[in-house]
Design a protein around this motif. Structure first.
Motif, short mmCIF file in Angstrom:
data_model
loop_
_atom_site.label_atom_id
_atom_site.label_comp_id
_atom_site.label_asym_id
_atom_site.label_seq_id
_atom_site.Cartn_x
_atom_site.Cartn_y
_atom_site.Cartn_z
N ASN A 13 0.84 -1.20 0.00
CA ASN A 13 0.00 0.00 0.00
C ASN A 13 0.87 1.25 0.00
O ASN A 13 1.86 1.32 0.74
N ILE A 44 -3.38 4.31 -1.21
CA ILE A 44 -3.64 3.61 -2.45
C ILE A 44 -3.22 2.16 -2.23
O ILE A 44 -2.04 1.88 -2.02
N ASP A 45 -4.21 1.24 -2.26
CA ASP A 45 -3.87 -0.14 -1.96
C ASP A 45 -3.33 -0.85 -3.19
O ASP A 45 -3.24 -0.28 -4.28
N SER A 46 -2.96 -2.12 -3.01
CA SER A 46 -2.32 -2.88 -4.08
C SER A 46 -3.24 -3.13 -5.27
O SER A 46 -2.77 -3.45 -6.36
N SER A 47 -4.54 -2.94 -5.07
CA SER A 47 -5.50 -3.11 -6.18
C SER A 47 -5.78 -1.81 -6.91
O SER A 47 -6.53 -1.80 -7.89
N GLY A 48 -5.18 -0.73 -6.40
CA GLY A 48 -5.39 0.57 -7.04
C GLY A 48 -6.52 1.39 -6.47
O GLY A 48 -6.83 2.47 -6.97
N ASN A 49 -7.17 0.89 -5.41
CA ASN A 49 -8.24 1.64 -4.77
C ASN A 49 -7.67 2.72 -3.87
O ASN A 49 -6.68 2.51 -3.17
N SER A 50 -8.30 3.90 -3.89
CA SER A 50 -7.82 5.04 -3.11
C SER A 50 -8.78 5.36 -1.97
O SER A 50 -9.99 5.33 -2.14
#
Length: 199
Positions: A8, A22-28
């Motif tokens: 992250n 910003i997590d590893s999936s691209g979610n903010s």
């Protein structure tokens, strides 16, 4: 500062306060208000900015000026409002549904309420209300075709009127249920029942 923890990306400010993740999936995920600028002044704020309780604020100018659109959250209730102008839903195409995700007309209001045991007047359906107490004030439904207008109007003295372009008192019904017809009554079959010894 910016750091990478467990895949992250974390943005923090002084005092190690996390403001953006910003997590590893691209979610903010944002903490605090998010401001979007198209000029030197913000036009969109997501999240409470400390000036009021509105969660979403869209400005037509500088922050603190009149809001073109705002969404306010109070507990589990949400309010959409504009401090000037109109709120327009689907101005040229599309349908608006309240209580349904498959509307089949311009405004489709749906509810599933077992009111079979309800007597008298009760809330539900579509309500149009005018709280002004001035004598002669009214609330109404306005029906409009290409060439004609009609109104279903309730005055604040309890009189219900059906109004047309050609007759503004086509039918009047008092609060006690007495009816007055302002035009000619035409029928091909006339039936009467005797109620309380009156034909």
């Amino acid at each position: 500062s910016i750091e990478n923890t467990g895949g992250n990306m974390i943005f923090t400010t002084a005092g190690a306060a996390e403001k953006l993740r910003i997590d590893s999936s691209g979610n903010s995920t944002f903490t605090g208000s998010v401001t979007a600028n198209t000029t030197s002044t913000p036009t969109l704020i997501l999240g409470r900015d400390g000036t009021d309780g509105d969660a979403v604020q869209v400005y037509n100018g500088a922050t603190g000026s009149t809001k073109a659109l705002a969404i306010s959250v109070n507990g589990n209730n949400g309010t959409i409002y504009s401090q000037f102008g109109d709120i327009i839903l689907q101005p040229s195409a599309g349908l608006v549904g309240i209580g349904t995700d498959s509307p089949d007309c311009k405004l489709h209001i749906s509810e599933s309420t077992n009111n079979s045991a309800t007597t008298g007047l009760a809330n539900g359906g579509l309500q149009v209300e005018n709280t002004d107490t001035t004598t002669g004030s009214w609330s109404q439904l306005h029906l409009k075709s290409v060439a004609f207008d009609a109104h279903l109007r309730l005055l604040n003295d309890g009189v219900l009127k059906i109004m047309t372009d050609g007759n503004t008192s086509a039918i009047s019904i008092t609060n006690s249920g007495n009816s007055t017809f302002g035009g000619t009554i035409e029928t091909t079959t006339l039936k009467t029942d005797v109620i309380n010894n009156k034909a």
